[in-house]
Design a protein around this motif. Sequence first.
Motif, PDB file in Angstrom:
ATOM      1  N   GLU A  69     -11.473   7.298   0.735  1.00  0.00           N
ATOM      2  CA  GLU A  69     -10.243   7.935   1.208  1.00  0.00           C
ATOM      3  C   GLU A  69     -10.290   9.457   1.148  1.00  0.00           C
ATOM      4  N   HIS A  70     -11.316   9.997   0.501  1.00  0.00           N
ATOM      5  CA  HIS A  70     -11.500  11.451   0.453  1.00  0.00           C
ATOM      6  C   HIS A  70     -12.545  11.927   1.456  1.00  0.00           C
ATOM      7  N   ASP A 105       0.835  -1.204   0.000  1.00  0.00           N
ATOM      8  CA  ASP A 105       0.000   0.000   0.000  1.00  0.00           C
ATOM      9  C   ASP A 105       0.869   1.252   0.000  1.00  0.00           C
ATOM     10  N   ALA A 106       1.897   1.257   0.844  1.00  0.00           N
ATOM     11  CA  ALA A 106       2.760   2.431   0.952  1.00  0.00           C
ATOM     12  C   ALA A 106       3.471   2.710  -0.367  1.00  0.00           C
ATOM     13  N   ARG A 107       3.922   1.647  -1.030  1.00  0.00           N
ATOM     14  CA  ARG A 107       4.598   1.840  -2.322  1.00  0.00           C
ATOM     15  C   ARG A 107       3.645   2.415  -3.361  1.00  0.00           C
ATOM     16  N   ALA A 108       2.351   2.080  -3.218  1.00  0.00           N
ATOM     17  CA  ALA A 108       1.339   2.583  -4.155  1.00  0.00           C
ATOM     18  C   ALA A 108       0.835   3.966  -3.763  1.00  0.00           C
ATOM     19  N   GLY A 109       1.345   4.500  -2.658  1.00  0.00           N
ATOM     20  CA  GLY A 109       0.950   5.833  -2.232  1.00  0.00           C
ATOM     21  C   GLY A 109      -0.331   5.889  -1.430  1.00  0.00           C
ATOM     22  N   LEU A 110      -0.827   4.746  -0.960  1.00  0.00           N
ATOM     23  CA  LEU A 110      -2.054   4.727  -0.168  1.00  0.00           C
ATOM     24  C   LEU A 110      -1.736   5.085   1.277  1.00  0.00           C
ATOM     25  N   GLN A 111      -2.468   6.023   1.819  1.00  0.00           N
ATOM     26  CA  GLN A 111      -2.291   6.405   3.208  1.00  0.00           C
ATOM     27  C   GLN A 111      -3.585   7.002   3.756  1.00  0.00           C
ATOM     28  N   GLY A 112      -3.788   6.830   5.051  1.00  0.00           N
ATOM     29  CA  GLY A 112      -4.951   7.424   5.691  1.00  0.00           C
ATOM     30  C   GLY A 112      -6.148   6.514   5.825  1.00  0.00           C
ATOM     31  N   GLY A 113      -6.080   5.306   5.282  1.00  0.00           N
ATOM     32  CA  GLY A 113      -7.197   4.376   5.415  1.00  0.00           C
ATOM     33  C   GLY A 113      -7.200   3.715   6.780  1.00  0.00           C
ATOM     34  N   THR A 114      -8.284   3.029   7.098  1.00  0.00           N
ATOM     35  CA  THR A 114      -8.343   2.285   8.349  1.00  0.00           C
ATOM     36  C   THR A 114      -7.302   1.176   8.327  1.00  0.00           C
ATOM     37  N   GLY A 117     -15.984  -1.428  -6.142  1.00  0.00           N
ATOM     38  CA  GLY A 117     -14.960  -0.499  -6.613  1.00  0.00           C
ATOM     39  C   GLY A 117     -13.945  -0.119  -5.563  1.00  0.00           C
ATOM     40  N   TYR A 118     -14.065  -0.711  -4.361  1.00  0.00           N
ATOM     41  CA  TYR A 118     -13.144  -0.386  -3.272  1.00  0.00           C
ATOM     42  C   TYR A 118     -12.460  -1.649  -2.764  1.00  0.00           C
ATOM     43  N   ARG A 119     -11.299  -1.456  -2.178  1.00  0.00           N
ATOM     44  CA  ARG A 119     -10.530  -2.578  -1.665  1.00  0.00           C
ATOM     45  C   ARG A 119     -11.140  -3.066  -0.346  1.00  0.00           C
ATOM     46  N   MET A 120     -11.345  -4.360  -0.271  1.00  0.00           N
ATOM     47  CA  MET A 120     -11.928  -4.948   0.930  1.00  0.00           C
ATOM     48  C   MET A 120     -10.997  -4.744   2.115  1.00  0.00           C
ATOM     49  N   LEU A 121     -11.564  -4.372   3.247  1.00  0.00           N
ATOM     50  CA  LEU A 121     -10.803  -4.157   4.476  1.00  0.00           C
ATOM     51  C   LEU A 121     -11.089  -5.286   5.460  1.00  0.00           C
ATOM     52  N   THR A 173     -12.531   3.713   6.722  1.00  0.00           N
ATOM     53  CA  THR A 173     -12.126   4.376   5.486  1.00  0.00           C
ATOM     54  C   THR A 173     -11.565   3.345   4.521  1.00  0.00           C
ATOM     55  N   LEU A 174     -12.185   3.241   3.349  1.00  0.00           N
ATOM     56  CA  LEU A 174     -11.772   2.276   2.330  1.00  0.00           C
ATOM     57  C   LEU A 174     -11.003   2.973   1.209  1.00  0.00           C
ATOM     58  N   TYR A 175     -10.052   2.246   0.644  1.00  0.00           N
ATOM     59  CA  TYR A 175      -9.330   2.722  -0.530  1.00  0.00           C
ATOM     60  C   TYR A 175     -10.046   2.278  -1.796  1.00  0.00           C
TER      61      TYR A 175
END
Length: 306
Positions: free
Chosen positions: A140-141, A88-97, A228-232, A286-288
């Motif tokens: 995420e927004h 996730d970090a390499r893909a720039g994802l941040q701030g999700g649960t 359309g969102y990544r499962m958490l 919060t889902l990505y």
Amino acid sequence: MNNRQIDQLIDDFLIKTARGKVNPRVQQVTVRLLGDLFKAIEDLDLQPNEIWKGLEYLADTGIAHEMGLLAAGLGLERFIDIRADEADARAGLQGGTPRTIEGPLYVAGAPVCQGVARLDDGSEDGKAEVLMMQGTVRDEHGKPLPGAQVEVWHANSLGNYSFFDKSQPAFNLRRTLIADAEGCYQFRSTMPCGYGCPPEGPVQQLLNQLGRHGRRPAHVHFFVSAPGYRMLTTQINIDGDEYLWDDFAFASRDGLVPAVKKISDAQQLKTHGLSKPFSSIDFDFTLYQERSTLPGSEVERQRARA
């Protein structure tokens, strides 16, 4: 035997003996794992009795249906999450649960409820503290996600899970909630209790040899998803538990320990039809959004089905 000789032996055993169609990925993984095992046997000078005891232990763990506990207790399941966090970090994802482990006690097919649900069957009324939990599923927004699916499951006040504990109805303390038009969910349940590995089971026997306990803090599990969102896959832990930061499964994480409010206001008690104070937890998910550059977020594994 040195490493080069072992590599040659593995090649002789697994590569040169192939006569039919080979699955390259299965071959690659088997070659690597068996080679590492052979090298560990050589380096540690494992004796035949030890090797066979190890194989018997794995067989016994499977028979006891404790492989999921073993994966959690040795940190394997947490390691999988660490690798996913790094991706996730390499893909720039941040701030999700934050994600954390699923554990071995999910059961598919829980009843579906729209927005609001009661999870417990009432059998612990007057014995277990009532828990109210509510929140919003967002992207995420910060935009609410109407119709998001929130699957929830947890233990009763004795630390036992329905389906596996045959004294409870199969879906006690298990539901699938569909978030309302504002992305909100809410449920009433009972305050869960932490639990430990079966004391005579193979996982606890190994933990004893390692000088470790097999206890988990009180927690509530979740699968949260939306098209359309990544499962958490995550869980919240109950603040104040003795094992909150000493979880044998390494699942406690910052961001997953929400405040527990004690509610005794007469009007709120009346609103919920209660005569005693209860606990309340507010928690938003919060889902990505899906990313084609990342592996799928839903893990394929065997799960119980009632």
